[in-house]
Design a protein around this motif. Structure first.
Motif, PDB file in Angstrom:
ATOM      1  N   GLY A 116     -19.249  64.061  57.391  1.00 58.71           N
ATOM      2  CA  GLY A 116     -18.958  65.449  56.039  1.00 58.71           C
ATOM      3  C   GLY A 116     -18.042  66.559  56.141  1.00 58.71           C
ATOM      4  N   ASP A 117     -17.879  67.088  55.687  1.00 60.18           N
ATOM      5  CA  ASP A 117     -17.406  68.159  54.824  1.00 60.18           C
ATOM      6  C   ASP A 117     -18.643  69.150  55.936  1.00 60.18           C
ATOM      7  OD1 ASP A 117     -14.955  68.088  55.133  1.00 60.18           O
ATOM      8  OD2 ASP A 117     -15.386  68.491  52.394  1.00 60.18           O
ATOM      9  N   GLY A 118     -20.364  68.957  55.588  1.00 59.40           N
ATOM     10  CA  GLY A 118     -21.066  70.079  56.004  1.00 59.40           C
ATOM     11  C   GLY A 118     -20.888  70.021  57.563  1.00 59.40           C
ATOM     12  N   VAL A 119     -20.667  68.825  57.779  1.00 58.06           N
ATOM     13  CA  VAL A 119     -21.019  68.480  59.345  1.00 58.06           C
ATOM     14  C   VAL A 119     -19.549  69.971  60.282  1.00 58.06           C
ATOM     15  CG1 VAL A 119     -20.537  67.727  61.889  1.00 58.06           C
ATOM     16  CG2 VAL A 119     -21.650  66.690  59.828  1.00 58.06           C
ATOM     17  N   ASN A 120     -17.562  69.323  59.230  1.00 56.65           N
ATOM     18  CA  ASN A 120     -16.561  70.034  59.421  1.00 56.65           C
ATOM     19  C   ASN A 120     -17.151  71.503  59.891  1.00 56.65           C
ATOM     20  OD1 ASN A 120     -15.959  66.895  60.690  1.00 56.65           O
ATOM     21  ND2 ASN A 120     -14.844  67.054  57.865  1.00 56.65           N
ATOM     22  N   ILE A 121     -17.598  71.561  59.277  1.00 55.71           N
ATOM     23  CA  ILE A 121     -17.767  73.179  58.532  1.00 55.71           C
ATOM     24  C   ILE A 121     -18.370  73.699  59.091  1.00 55.71           C
ATOM     25  CG2 ILE A 121     -18.848  75.453  57.298  1.00 55.71           C
ATOM     26  CD1 ILE A 121     -17.939  72.713  54.473  1.00 55.71           C
ATOM     27  N   ALA A 122     -19.708  73.846  59.908  1.00 59.35           N
ATOM     28  CA  ALA A 122     -20.242  74.115  61.300  1.00 59.35           C
ATOM     29  C   ALA A 122     -19.688  74.367  62.801  1.00 59.35           C
ATOM     30  CB  ALA A 122     -21.274  73.218  60.945  1.00 59.35           C
ATOM     31  N   ALA A 123     -18.500  72.781  62.534  1.00 61.56           N
ATOM     32  CA  ALA A 123     -17.930  73.064  63.772  1.00 61.56           C
ATOM     33  C   ALA A 123     -17.061  73.772  63.917  1.00 61.56           C
ATOM     34  CB  ALA A 123     -17.041  71.864  64.444  1.00 61.56           C
ATOM     35  N   VAL A 124     -16.197  74.015  62.623  1.00 62.53           N
ATOM     36  CA  VAL A 124     -14.996  74.791  62.149  1.00 62.53           C
ATOM     37  C   VAL A 124     -15.395  76.442  62.787  1.00 62.53           C
ATOM     38  CG1 VAL A 124     -13.340  76.444  60.390  1.00 62.53           C
ATOM     39  CG2 VAL A 124     -13.400  73.982  61.259  1.00 62.53           C
ATOM     40  N   TRP A 125     -16.472  76.586  61.790  1.00 63.09           N
ATOM     41  CA  TRP A 125     -17.304  78.122  62.033  1.00 63.09           C
ATOM     42  C   TRP A 125     -17.978  78.438  63.335  1.00 63.09           C
ATOM     43  CZ3 TRP A 125     -20.202  78.842  56.935  1.00 63.09           C
ATOM     44  CH2 TRP A 125     -18.967  78.717  56.032  1.00 63.09           C
ATOM     45  N   SER A 126     -18.055  77.376  64.640  1.00 65.48           N
ATOM     46  CA  SER A 126     -18.270  78.235  65.411  1.00 65.48           C
ATOM     47  C   SER A 126     -17.662  79.055  66.497  1.00 65.48           C
ATOM     48  CB  SER A 126     -18.544  76.767  66.227  1.00 65.48           C
ATOM     49  OG  SER A 126     -18.008  75.712  67.181  1.00 65.48           O
ATOM     50  N   PRO A 127     -15.990  78.088  66.580  1.00 67.81           N
ATOM     51  CA  PRO A 127     -15.176  79.299  67.430  1.00 67.81           C
ATOM     52  C   PRO A 127     -15.135  80.681  67.348  1.00 67.81           C
ATOM     53  CG  PRO A 127     -14.544  77.370  66.704  1.00 67.81           C
ATOM     54  CD  PRO A 127     -15.591  77.096  65.861  1.00 67.81           C
ATOM     55  N   TRP A 128     -15.414  81.349  66.179  1.00 73.41           N
ATOM     56  CA  TRP A 128     -15.554  82.997  65.203  1.00 73.41           C
ATOM     57  C   TRP A 128     -16.355  83.501  65.887  1.00 73.41           C
ATOM     58  CZ3 TRP A 128     -13.996  82.020  59.925  1.00 73.41           C
ATOM     59  CH2 TRP A 128     -13.759  81.434  58.959  1.00 73.41           C
ATOM     60  N   PRO A 129     -17.786  83.454  65.910  1.00 74.62           N
ATOM     61  CA  PRO A 129     -18.657  84.716  66.604  1.00 74.62           C
ATOM     62  C   PRO A 129     -17.551  85.365  67.561  1.00 74.62           C
ATOM     63  CG  PRO A 129     -19.354  82.367  66.531  1.00 74.62           C
ATOM     64  CD  PRO A 129     -18.670  82.278  66.044  1.00 74.62           C
ATOM     65  N   ILE A 130     -18.192  86.522  67.693  1.00 74.56           N
ATOM     66  CA  ILE A 130     -18.040  87.134  69.087  1.00 74.56           C
ATOM     67  C   ILE A 130     -19.388  86.161  70.106  1.00 74.56           C
ATOM     68  CG2 ILE A 130     -18.795  89.538  70.077  1.00 74.56           C
ATOM     69  CD1 ILE A 130     -18.061  90.780  67.546  1.00 74.56           C
ATOM     70  N   LEU A 131     -18.260  86.924  71.442  1.00 72.73           N
ATOM     71  CA  LEU A 131     -20.015  85.742  72.420  1.00 72.73           C
ATOM     72  C   LEU A 131     -21.042  86.172  72.476  1.00 72.73           C
ATOM     73  CD1 LEU A 131     -17.063  85.383  75.569  1.00 72.73           C
ATOM     74  CD2 LEU A 131     -17.563  83.545  73.803  1.00 72.73           C
ATOM     75  N   GLY A 132     -22.202  84.603  72.186  1.00 75.52           N
ATOM     76  CA  GLY A 132     -23.009  85.091  72.564  1.00 75.52           C
ATOM     77  C   GLY A 132     -23.939  85.473  71.265  1.00 75.52           C
ATOM     78  N   GLY A 133     -22.865  85.276  69.973  1.00 76.47           N
ATOM     79  CA  GLY A 133     -23.303  85.004  68.614  1.00 76.47           C
ATOM     80  C   GLY A 133     -23.422  84.515  67.570  1.00 76.47           C
ATOM     81  N   SER A 134     -23.587  84.057  67.014  1.00 76.87           N
ATOM     82  CA  SER A 134     -23.448  83.226  65.644  1.00 76.87           C
ATOM     83  C   SER A 134     -22.989  83.354  64.769  1.00 76.87           C
ATOM     84  CB  SER A 134     -24.810  82.368  65.722  1.00 76.87           C
ATOM     85  OG  SER A 134     -25.764  82.147  66.909  1.00 76.87           O
ATOM     86  N   VAL A 135     -22.300  82.068  64.156  1.00 80.25           N
ATOM     87  CA  VAL A 135     -21.776  82.668  62.062  1.00 80.25           C
ATOM     88  C   VAL A 135     -22.330  81.595  61.645  1.00 80.25           C
ATOM     89  CG1 VAL A 135     -19.650  80.800  62.911  1.00 80.25           C
ATOM     90  CG2 VAL A 135     -19.764  82.721  61.386  1.00 80.25           C
ATOM     91  N   PHE A 136     -23.121  82.022  60.653  1.00 80.07           N
ATOM     92  CA  PHE A 136     -23.424  81.195  59.438  1.00 80.07           C
ATOM     93  C   PHE A 136     -22.982  81.613  57.734  1.00 80.07           C
ATOM     94  CE2 PHE A 136     -27.290  81.208  62.437  1.00 80.07           C
ATOM     95  CZ  PHE A 136     -26.584  82.655  62.736  1.00 80.07           C
ATOM     96  N   PRO A 137     -22.137  80.427  57.263  1.00 82.03           N
ATOM     97  CA  PRO A 137     -21.579  80.789  55.472  1.00 82.03           C
ATOM     98  C   PRO A 137     -22.768  81.417  55.126  1.00 82.03           C
ATOM     99  CG  PRO A 137     -22.710  78.337  55.761  1.00 82.03           C
ATOM    100  CD  PRO A 137     -23.713  79.140  57.294  1.00 82.03           C
ATOM    101  N   ARG A 138     -22.516  82.515  53.306  1.00 80.60           N
ATOM    102  CA  ARG A 138     -23.258  83.183  53.142  1.00 80.60           C
ATOM    103  C   ARG A 138     -24.765  82.718  53.383  1.00 80.60           C
ATOM    104  NH1 ARG A 138     -22.083  88.108  51.137  1.00 80.60           N
ATOM    105  NH2 ARG A 138     -19.835  88.121  51.461  1.00 80.60           N
ATOM    106  N   GLN A 139     -24.452  81.875  52.198  1.00 82.83           N
ATOM    107  CA  GLN A 139     -25.791  80.811  51.435  1.00 82.83           C
ATOM    108  C   GLN A 139     -26.514  80.899  52.236  1.00 82.83           C
ATOM    109  OE1 GLN A 139     -26.802  81.059  48.651  1.00 82.83           O
ATOM    110  NE2 GLN A 139     -28.893  79.818  49.227  1.00 82.83           N
ATOM    111  N   PRO A 140     -26.528  80.715  53.962  1.00 84.34           N
ATOM    112  CA  PRO A 140     -27.384  80.437  55.158  1.00 84.34           C
ATOM    113  C   PRO A 140     -27.975  81.605  55.144  1.00 84.34           C
ATOM    114  CG  PRO A 140     -26.224  78.268  54.860  1.00 84.34           C
ATOM    115  CD  PRO A 140     -25.261  79.515  54.386  1.00 84.34           C
TER     116      PRO A 140
END
Length: 172
Positions: A116-140
């Motif tokens: 589902g979209d919940g999985v897809n969104i996590a996967a789409v966001w994973s390439p965004w962080p500066i290396l060694g960082g993480s990315v989280f949607p606003r709510q979490p």
């Protein structure tokens, strides 16, 4: 199986992949697989310690779910800290840097898999962080900052271009 028979649930999803995985494999497959295997074991242990479970790990990706978004975010931070320490021991061109995305979303559960979209969104966001960082949607991100005892700074807010219905992420 009809759509009505699907089991749905709200879950925190962590998706991680290796930046430059193709380059690493092209330069030295054996060393890349050796490092990936060791890092995957560390990640699986951290996921378990943070009350999550590994769903799948194809190629250089790790997909996990957590009942708590706080646990998922804490796991992401712990993994990045551990990988940073281990990478310091490797030559710069052999370092394995993970990009990690965490999302809280509705998923369909079938046997031991989630979709589902919940999985897809996590996967789409994973390439965004500066290396060694993480990315989280606003709510979490907001929830985890209220519940965690580690500092998290907002480096940049970017709109999510894949779907206008999704919240913008907070990159940390």
């Amino acid at each position: 199986m009809s759509a009505e028979s699907f089991k749905r649930k709200l879950t925190a999803i962590l998706s991680a992949d290796v930046k430059g995985y193709s380059r690493l494999m092209g330069e030295n497959e054996a060393e890349t697989v050796k490092t990936l295997t060791a890092y995957r074991k560390i990640m699986a242990e951290l996921i378990q310690q943070h009350r999550g479970r590994v769903i799948d790990s194809p190629g250089d990706n790790i997909l996990a779910e957590f009942a708590s978004v706080v646990d998922a975010v804490q796991c992401a931070v712990a993994a990045q800290n551990e990988f940073k320490a281990r990478n310091a021991e490797l030559p710069e061109n052999r370092r394995m840097e993970f990009r990690v995305g965490v999302n809280l979303g509705d998923v369909i559960e079938e046997e031991n898999r989630i979709y589902g979209d919940g999985v897809n969104i996590a996967a789409v966001w994973s390439p965004w962080p500066i290396l060694g960082g993480s990315v989280f949607p606003r709510q979490p991100s907001i929830k985890s900052r209220q519940s965690c005892h580690w500092g998290m700074s907002i480096l940049e807010i970017r709109p999510l271009r894949t779907s206008p219905s999704l919240l913008e992420p907070i990159v940390s």
